[in-house]
Design an enzyme around this catalytic site. Structure first.
Site, PDB file in Angstrom:
ATOM      1  N   CYS A 109     -51.604  41.445  63.412  1.00 24.55           N
ATOM      2  CA  CYS A 109     -52.737  41.769  64.295  1.00 24.55           C
ATOM      3  C   CYS A 109     -53.507  40.477  64.520  1.00 24.55           C
ATOM      4  CB  CYS A 109     -53.630  42.810  63.622  1.00 24.55           C
ATOM      5  SG  CYS A 109     -52.795  44.355  63.262  1.00 24.55           S
ATOM      6  N   ALA A 110     -53.053  39.655  65.427  1.00 23.75           N
ATOM      7  CA  ALA A 110     -53.377  38.239  65.343  1.00 23.75           C
ATOM      8  C   ALA A 110     -54.577  37.734  66.143  1.00 23.75           C
ATOM      9  CB  ALA A 110     -52.154  37.412  65.706  1.00 23.75           C
ATOM     10  N   ALA A 111     -54.863  38.331  67.302  1.00 24.25           N
ATOM     11  CA  ALA A 111     -55.919  37.743  68.152  1.00 24.25           C
ATOM     12  C   ALA A 111     -57.305  37.938  67.537  1.00 24.25           C
ATOM     13  CB  ALA A 111     -55.886  38.397  69.541  1.00 24.25           C
ATOM     14  N   ASP A 173     -46.627  45.487  70.193  1.00 24.06           N
ATOM     15  CA  ASP A 173     -47.158  46.299  69.101  1.00 24.06           C
ATOM     16  C   ASP A 173     -46.336  46.026  67.849  1.00 24.06           C
ATOM     17  OD1 ASP A 173     -47.748  48.384  67.307  1.00 24.06           O
ATOM     18  OD2 ASP A 173     -48.144  49.800  68.946  1.00 24.06           O
ATOM     19  N   CYS A 299     -62.742  43.937  58.043  1.00 24.20           N
ATOM     20  CA  CYS A 299     -64.145  43.535  57.954  1.00 24.20           C
ATOM     21  C   CYS A 299     -64.992  44.798  57.900  1.00 24.20           C
ATOM     22  CB  CYS A 299     -64.558  42.585  59.070  1.00 24.20           C
ATOM     23  SG  CYS A 299     -64.222  43.164  60.714  1.00 24.20           S
TER      24      CYS A 299
HETATM   25  N1  SAM Z   1     -56.639  38.434  62.625  1.00 22.27           N
HETATM   26  C1  SAM Z   1     -57.533  38.153  63.749  1.00 22.27           C
HETATM   27  C2  SAM Z   1     -58.286  36.860  63.466  1.00 22.27           C
HETATM   28  O1  SAM Z   1     -58.467  36.539  62.300  1.00 22.27           O
HETATM   29  O2  SAM Z   1     -58.649  36.165  64.413  1.00 22.27           O
HETATM   30  C3  SAM Z   1     -58.464  39.315  64.017  1.00 22.27           C
HETATM   31  C4  SAM Z   1     -57.696  40.596  64.241  1.00 22.27           C
HETATM   32  S1  SAM Z   1     -58.618  41.942  64.886  1.00 22.27           S
HETATM   33  C5  SAM Z   1     -59.456  42.551  63.487  1.00 22.27           C
HETATM   34  C6  SAM Z   1     -57.318  43.116  65.131  1.00 22.27           C
HETATM   35  C7  SAM Z   1     -56.390  42.794  66.293  1.00 22.27           C
HETATM   36  O3  SAM Z   1     -55.199  43.551  66.153  1.00 22.27           O
HETATM   37  C8  SAM Z   1     -56.944  43.146  67.654  1.00 22.27           C
HETATM   38  O4  SAM Z   1     -56.832  42.036  68.484  1.00 22.27           O
HETATM   39  C9  SAM Z   1     -56.058  44.285  68.134  1.00 22.27           C
HETATM   40  O5  SAM Z   1     -55.857  44.246  69.540  1.00 22.27           O
HETATM   41  C10 SAM Z   1     -54.771  44.004  67.406  1.00 22.27           C
HETATM   42  N2  SAM Z   1     -53.902  45.160  67.118  1.00 22.27           N
HETATM   43  C11 SAM Z   1     -54.290  46.399  66.754  1.00 22.27           C
HETATM   44  N3  SAM Z   1     -53.213  47.163  66.530  1.00 22.27           N
HETATM   45  C12 SAM Z   1     -52.123  46.406  66.727  1.00 22.27           C
HETATM   46  C13 SAM Z   1     -50.720  46.641  66.642  1.00 22.27           C
HETATM   47  N4  SAM Z   1     -50.245  47.847  66.327  1.00 22.27           N
HETATM   48  N5  SAM Z   1     -49.875  45.623  66.892  1.00 22.27           N
HETATM   49  C14 SAM Z   1     -50.363  44.407  67.244  1.00 22.27           C
HETATM   50  N6  SAM Z   1     -51.687  44.131  67.355  1.00 22.27           N
HETATM   51  C15 SAM Z   1     -52.552  45.114  67.109  1.00 22.27           C
END
Ligand code: SAM
Length: 398
Positions: A109-111, A173, A299
């Site tokens: 869950c990278a962005a 995903d 968080c």
């Molecule tokens: N790890 C990031 C950072 O440190 O900058 C923050 C991550 S944020 C808490 C969670 C992210 O996971 C969101 O951008 C969301 O769109 C993405 N996300 C949620 N479910 C997901 C999935 N099943 N697969 C990939 N990405 C996902």
């Protein structure tokens, strides 16, 4: 602005991007005229323009400056040499501690990429200490299912100089990644930082209030894509707060895409749906055949999204013979072992001990790592736990 009261207690945390520079260099150049202090309290109470600097005692290459210290136009920031990242947000990649033998890494869950770029920095650090180039051995696959956020992620990875180490899986995903696929055969470590309630974010109360950063200060190059409330459709998890770097506001601001319809909109049912989604991701991560390490973080301050997810995952692993156990405190990297705030006792006490013994429950409580906001440590509220799987052989009991 609504952040005022809490922001004064929250230092400006800065992670030195060791892909591009070093702590020593940054101290000698960017912060040459700053006065170092051992006391985080001194930094926290200092006015934003004063030149105090504290080197963190737990996370390597992390420093704290006074609250609201504005470096968003500074060359070191614009060039990717320094990254604004809350101390707590640095825990997962540091705890995961990917090493050469761990092979490829998934950031599920990278962005916007704080932890992805931190992982890349850890890899390149290990590699330079061993005189090898990490990209020849190890690769990071960064999943981000939201296409817009994936654009920010790609920009952040590029700015950090991590392109050669990271492949962004934008719009993908993580749950659709096949653990048995050929490209995943060397995935030895996974970092899971899923969407959560965001209740640990500074400037935010326990309740589901909506805060958007007051300035369009995301990543410098993507500021134009901000400020609009985003709509996501047909996603399994509503109402999650995801972090984005916000240099001029809190250390890590949130975007809550679909605010609850009423303040009491049943926090309980919201937490139920979030934790079901978080557990699903964690179970999926546990299925990668070569995986030996996982970190799970949020968080959030709610036990339902934290300790309880950990217990459920351990029960799942033991019921299915996957062989995962908790990474015990004494096994953790030095700075995490020394960190004093551990799993919430009340969260652990409320866990029905039907499948896990008292000893396991106590070990888990000690193994879990929490950060609390407003305690004078200058962190946001945060949770992280590590899982490990020892080589082949009998699945361990814990
Ligand atoms: N790890 C990031 C950072 O440190 O900058 C923050 C991550 S944020 C808490 C969670 C992210 O996971 C969101 O951008 C969301 O769109 C993405 N996300 C949620 N479910 C997901 C999935 N099943 N697969 C990939 N990405 C996902």
């Amino acid at each position: 602005d609504g952040h005022q009261t809490t922001e004064h207690e929250h230092p400006r945390w800065i992670r030195i991007n060791t892909i591009k520079t070093s702590l020593e260099t940054v101290l000698r150049t960017t912060f040459a005229d700053y006065q170092q202090t051992d006391s985080i309290a001194e930094v926290i109470k200092a006015p934003s323009t004063s030149k105090y600097l504290h080197i963190d005692a737990h996370i390597p290459d992390l420093i704290a400056l006074p609250p609201r210290a504005d470096l968003s136009k500074h060359r070191a920031y614009l060039s990717g040499n320094i990254i604004f990242q809350d101390k707590a947000s640095c825990f997962p990649a540091y705890l995961l501690n990917p090493e050469a033998e761990d092979g490829d890494i998934i950031d599920a869950c990278a962005a916007p990429g704080n932890k992805t770029t931190h992982l890349a920095a850890v890899l390149s650090r290990h590699a330079s200490s061993q005189d090898t180039h990490p990209s020849t051995h190890q690769h990071i696959f960064a999943f981000e299912r939201d296409k817009r956020r994936a654009i920010t992620l790609t920009k952040m990875v590029t700015l950090a100089g991590a392109d050669s180490l990271v492949t962004v899986k934008g719009g993908k995903d993580f749950l659709t990644a096949d653990p048995e696929a050929h490209e995943n055969r060397n995935v030895g470590a996974l970092l899971l930082d899923p969407s959560c309630s965001g209740s640990g974010i500074v400037g935010r109360d326990d309740g589901p209030t909506l805060h958007l950063p007051s300035t369009a200060a995301e990543h410098p190059s993507t500021a134009s894509s901000r400020g609009k409330k985003r709509k996501r459709k047909a996603l399994p998890v509503p109402k999650a707060a995801d972090e984005i770097p916000a240099p001029s506001t809190t250390a890590e601001a949130e975007v809550e895409e679909d605010p609850p319809s009423s303040p009491s909109e049943d926090l309980k049912s919201r937490l139920e749906s979030l934790s079901a989604f978080q557990l699903k991701l964690l179970k999926h991560a546990m299925r990668f055949p070569a995986a030996r390490k996982i970190t799970y973080s949020t968080c959030s301050i709610h036990p339902e999204e934290n300790e309880h997810v950990v217990f459920n995952a351990l029960e799942h692993s033991s019921a299915t013979g996957l062989g995962w156990r908790i990474l015990r405190r004494e096994e953790q990297v030095d700075g995490m072992k020394r960190w004093h705030v551990r799993g919430a006792v009340q969260a652990v006490d409320s866990w029905p001990r039907e499948q896990l013994s008292r000893e396991v429950v106590t070990t888990v409580q000690e193994a879990c790592i929490r950060c609390e906001k407003g305690t004078g440590e200058g962190t946001m509220g945060f949770f992280v736990a590590g899982f490990v799987r020892d080589g082949d052989g009998d699945p361990p009991a814990v």
